[in-house]
Design a protein around this motif. Structure first.
Motif, PDB file in Angstrom:
ATOM      1  N   THR A 178     -31.465   5.253 -14.100  1.00 10.67           N
ATOM      2  CA  THR A 178     -31.961   6.290 -14.995  1.00 10.67           C
ATOM      3  C   THR A 178     -30.959   6.417 -16.134  1.00 10.67           C
ATOM      4  O   THR A 178     -30.106   5.558 -16.311  1.00 10.67           O
ATOM      5  CB  THR A 178     -32.172   7.620 -14.243  1.00 10.67           C
ATOM      6  N   SER A 179     -31.058   7.472 -16.947  1.00 13.35           N
ATOM      7  CA  SER A 179     -30.097   7.640 -18.040  1.00 13.35           C
ATOM      8  C   SER A 179     -29.377   8.971 -17.901  1.00 13.35           C
ATOM      9  O   SER A 179     -29.805   9.852 -17.149  1.00 13.35           O
ATOM     10  CB  SER A 179     -30.785   7.560 -19.410  1.00 13.35           C
ATOM     11  N   GLN A 180     -28.296   9.115 -18.661  1.00 13.38           N
ATOM     12  CA  GLN A 180     -27.482  10.320 -18.596  1.00 13.38           C
ATOM     13  C   GLN A 180     -28.137  11.515 -19.270  1.00 13.38           C
ATOM     14  O   GLN A 180     -27.702  12.650 -19.073  1.00 13.38           O
ATOM     15  CB  GLN A 180     -26.121  10.056 -19.245  1.00 13.38           C
ATOM     16  N   ILE A 181     -29.182  11.297 -20.047  1.00 12.14           N
ATOM     17  CA  ILE A 181     -29.784  12.397 -20.809  1.00 12.14           C
ATOM     18  C   ILE A 181     -31.218  12.669 -20.389  1.00 12.14           C
ATOM     19  O   ILE A 181     -32.024  13.170 -21.173  1.00 12.14           O
ATOM     20  CB  ILE A 181     -29.703  12.133 -22.328  1.00 12.14           C
ATOM     21  N   VAL A 203     -35.156  15.004 -13.183  1.00 13.06           N
ATOM     22  CA  VAL A 203     -34.851  13.622 -12.804  1.00 13.06           C
ATOM     23  C   VAL A 203     -33.401  13.493 -12.364  1.00 13.06           C
ATOM     24  O   VAL A 203     -33.091  12.894 -11.330  1.00 13.06           O
ATOM     25  CB  VAL A 203     -35.158  12.653 -13.961  1.00 13.06           C
ATOM     26  N   LEU A 204     -32.481  14.064 -13.148  1.00 15.62           N
ATOM     27  CA  LEU A 204     -31.054  13.931 -12.827  1.00 15.62           C
ATOM     28  C   LEU A 204     -30.703  14.562 -11.480  1.00 15.62           C
ATOM     29  O   LEU A 204     -29.970  13.972 -10.674  1.00 15.62           O
ATOM     30  CB  LEU A 204     -30.215  14.552 -13.940  1.00 15.62           C
ATOM     31  N   ASP A 205     -31.201  15.757 -11.224  1.00 13.48           N
ATOM     32  CA  ASP A 205     -30.892  16.419  -9.954  1.00 13.48           C
ATOM     33  C   ASP A 205     -31.515  15.679  -8.776  1.00 13.48           C
ATOM     34  O   ASP A 205     -30.927  15.612  -7.688  1.00 13.48           O
ATOM     35  CB  ASP A 205     -31.380  17.865  -9.979  1.00 13.48           C
ATOM     36  N   THR A 206     -32.705  15.134  -8.981  1.00 14.39           N
ATOM     37  CA  THR A 206     -33.342  14.351  -7.924  1.00 14.39           C
ATOM     38  C   THR A 206     -32.563  13.074  -7.661  1.00 14.39           C
ATOM     39  O   THR A 206     -32.379  12.666  -6.502  1.00 14.39           O
ATOM     40  CB  THR A 206     -34.796  14.025  -8.299  1.00 14.39           C
ATOM     41  N   TYR A 253     -26.467   5.505 -14.073  1.00 16.81           N
ATOM     42  CA  TYR A 253     -26.827   6.414 -15.160  1.00 16.81           C
ATOM     43  C   TYR A 253     -26.452   5.747 -16.486  1.00 16.81           C
ATOM     44  O   TYR A 253     -25.278   5.692 -16.851  1.00 16.81           O
ATOM     45  CB  TYR A 253     -26.090   7.749 -15.014  1.00 16.81           C
ATOM     46  N   LEU A 254     -27.445   5.256 -17.206  1.00 21.97           N
ATOM     47  CA  LEU A 254     -27.188   4.562 -18.462  1.00 21.97           C
ATOM     48  C   LEU A 254     -26.815   5.548 -19.559  1.00 21.97           C
ATOM     49  O   LEU A 254     -27.427   6.616 -19.692  1.00 21.97           O
ATOM     50  CB  LEU A 254     -28.423   3.766 -18.887  1.00 21.97           C
ATOM     51  N   ALA A 255     -25.830   5.183 -20.376  1.00 19.55           N
ATOM     52  CA  ALA A 255     -25.438   6.006 -21.522  1.00 19.55           C
ATOM     53  C   ALA A 255     -26.279   5.613 -22.728  1.00 19.55           C
ATOM     54  O   ALA A 255     -26.413   4.421 -23.031  1.00 19.55           O
ATOM     55  CB  ALA A 255     -23.959   5.808 -21.831  1.00 19.55           C
ATOM     56  N   PRO A 256     -26.867   6.564 -23.430  1.00 24.11           N
ATOM     57  CA  PRO A 256     -27.660   6.230 -24.611  1.00 24.11           C
ATOM     58  C   PRO A 256     -26.763   5.757 -25.748  1.00 24.11           C
ATOM     59  O   PRO A 256     -25.552   6.021 -25.754  1.00 24.11           O
ATOM     60  CB  PRO A 256     -28.343   7.552 -24.970  1.00 24.11           C
ATOM     61  N   ASP A 257     -27.347   5.057 -26.716  1.00 27.45           N
ATOM     62  CA  ASP A 257     -26.566   4.621 -27.875  1.00 27.45           C
ATOM     63  C   ASP A 257     -26.379   5.780 -28.852  1.00 27.45           C
ATOM     64  O   ASP A 257     -26.753   6.922 -28.562  1.00 27.45           O
ATOM     65  CB  ASP A 257     -27.220   3.413 -28.552  1.00 27.45           C
ATOM     66  N   SER A 258     -25.824   5.502 -30.008  1.00 28.37           N
ATOM     67  CA  SER A 258     -25.523   6.560 -30.979  1.00 28.37           C
ATOM     68  C   SER A 258     -26.767   7.231 -31.536  1.00 28.37           C
ATOM     69  O   SER A 258     -26.696   8.311 -32.113  1.00 28.37           O
ATOM     70  CB  SER A 258     -24.692   5.987 -32.138  1.00 28.37           C
ATOM     71  N   ASN A 259     -27.912   6.588 -31.347  1.00 28.64           N
ATOM     72  CA  ASN A 259     -29.183   7.176 -31.780  1.00 28.64           C
ATOM     73  C   ASN A 259     -29.915   7.893 -30.650  1.00 28.64           C
ATOM     74  O   ASN A 259     -31.041   8.349 -30.830  1.00 28.64           O
ATOM     75  CB  ASN A 259     -30.089   6.089 -32.362  1.00 28.64           C
ATOM     76  N   LEU A 291     -36.349   1.214  -8.546  1.00 30.40           N
ATOM     77  CA  LEU A 291     -37.030   2.048  -9.524  1.00 30.40           C
ATOM     78  C   LEU A 291     -36.172   2.259 -10.762  1.00 30.40           C
ATOM     79  O   LEU A 291     -34.953   2.413 -10.658  1.00 30.40           O
ATOM     80  CB  LEU A 291     -37.348   3.413  -8.894  1.00 30.40           C
ATOM     81  N   VAL A 292     -36.817   2.276 -11.924  1.00 27.07           N
ATOM     82  CA  VAL A 292     -36.194   2.680 -13.179  1.00 27.07           C
ATOM     83  C   VAL A 292     -36.949   3.904 -13.667  1.00 27.07           C
ATOM     84  O   VAL A 292     -38.182   3.908 -13.698  1.00 27.07           O
ATOM     85  CB  VAL A 292     -36.252   1.559 -14.237  1.00 27.07           C
ATOM     86  N   SER A 293     -36.235   4.972 -14.027  1.00 26.89           N
ATOM     87  CA  SER A 293     -36.866   6.217 -14.476  1.00 26.89           C
ATOM     88  C   SER A 293     -36.261   6.648 -15.808  1.00 26.89           C
ATOM     89  O   SER A 293     -35.070   6.952 -15.885  1.00 26.89           O
ATOM     90  CB  SER A 293     -36.666   7.326 -13.431  1.00 26.89           C
ATOM     91  N   LEU A 294     -37.096   6.666 -16.857  1.00 31.48           N
ATOM     92  CA  LEU A 294     -36.638   7.033 -18.198  1.00 31.48           C
ATOM     93  C   LEU A 294     -37.662   7.923 -18.883  1.00 31.48           C
ATOM     94  O   LEU A 294     -38.856   7.874 -18.586  1.00 31.48           O
ATOM     95  CB  LEU A 294     -36.412   5.780 -19.051  1.00 31.48           C
ATOM     96  N   MET A 295     -37.185   8.715 -19.840  1.00 31.61           N
ATOM     97  CA  MET A 295     -38.060   9.556 -20.657  1.00 31.61           C
ATOM     98  C   MET A 295     -38.794   8.741 -21.711  1.00 31.61           C
ATOM     99  O   MET A 295     -38.271   7.753 -22.221  1.00 31.61           O
ATOM    100  CB  MET A 295     -37.242  10.608 -21.402  1.00 31.61           C
TER     101      MET A 295
END
Length: 301
Positions: free
Chosen positions: A100-103, A108-111, A124-130, A148-152
């Motif tokens: 998943t990602s950090q944001i 999702v994060l708590d789960t 937990y992937l870190a997003p880029d500058s954008n 599983l991959v979970s992203l917004m």
């Protein structure tokens, strides 16, 4: 003079549209469509069941999916929980890897953190500058045991839009399932689940002029056999969370209209359906009794 402040926080919630309220009221009382959709032996239940299925069709039309791929939940938080926990628990004794990602939203994060405590490994992937997560990042994080991959689709604070179709193709190439939290995207961005490589997608009614306490989860063909129900009872397996402390049995789902491309960011309502009961079970869908919330919110306009 109206002394109420202006309200701009529509990413948090939206006021219920007046037309939605009217449709909900029409489902209350003896003269309304109050029946239990599971009671197919009489006209009251049959009418309610028809309403439920029509609502399912409308949600499916919005995202270019099939009605049988839509199940009702109490909101995107429950949908996210069901997607992550359902896939994780369906893996059996194997404690695999989740990305998943950090944001992401806290749902999702708590789960994800809960699953970590249960023995699953989470990246937990870190997003880029954008504020975006790239296909390359996801590809580099994938492992042989990734479940599983979970992203917004759309970030609730930044408004950034991930390239979900491209990320989905990379995840599918690997073989993992792909879950997308679309609570902020539905009705604002065209969603095409017939052509997107997405296996699970979460939605929330109160983000699109519906009431709190109603959402949906899209479950694609690849996920149906790999998703375990999280709530059981009433003689059936159910994906739903009952809310027994609320007296009102009312559920509404709101659909934004089918806009041309130039109006995708203008929200309007063409329909809302309310029913007294909803639910589902695996692998075939049926209705079950779920108590959900209808409450008066103090919203600034």
């Amino acid at each position: 003079m109206n002394k109420r402040p202006l309200y701009f926080d529509y990413a948090a919630t939206t006021p219920v549209d007046a037309r939605v309220i009217q449709v909900m009221v029409d489902c209350l009382g003896f003269e309304g469509n109050f029946g239990n959709p599971a009671s197919g032996s009489h006209v009251f239940g049959q009418q309610a069941r028809h309403t439920v299925e029509r609502a399912r069709e409308q949600v499916a039309e919005l995202i270019n999916a099939q009605p049988e791929q839509i199940i009702w939940t109490s909101g995107a938080t429950e949908s996210n929980n069901l997607a992550l926990k359902g896939v994780a628990h369906a893996s059996g004794k194997v404690r695999g890897h989740i990305i998943t990602s950090q944001i992401e939203h806290k749902a999702v994060l708590d789960t994800a953190r809960f699953l970590e405590q249960s023995g699953f490994d989470v990246t937990y992937l870190a997003p880029d500058s954008n504020g975006l997560v790239s296909v390359q990042q996801v590809g580099e994080a994938l492992r042989e045991d990734t479940l599983l991959v979970s992203l917004m689709l759309v970030n609730n604070e930044l408004g950034t839009v991930n390239d979900i179709p491209a990320i989905g193709l990379r995840v599918r190439e690997h073989g993992a399932l792909f879950h997308v939290d679309s609570a902020q995207g539905a009705g604002k961005i065209a969603i095409d689940l017939k052509n997107w490589a997405v296996d699970l997608m979460s939605f929330s009614g109160h983000k699109v002029y519906g009431p709190k306490g109603i959402g949906a989860l899209y479950v694609g063909p690849r996920a149906q056999a790999r998703l375990q129900a999280q709530i059981h009872g009433a003689g059936m397996s159910s994906a739903f969370v009952p809310v027994p402390w609320l007296p009102t049995k009312l559920l509404a789902w709101v659909l934004p209209s089918r806009w041309p491309a130039s109006h995708l960011r203008k929200t309007s309502i063409i329909s809302a359906v309310c029913v007294s009961v909803c639910g589902s079970s695996w692998p075939r869908f049926r209705e079950c009794d779920v108590t959900v919330v209808l409450r008066k919110e103090s919203l600034t306009l």
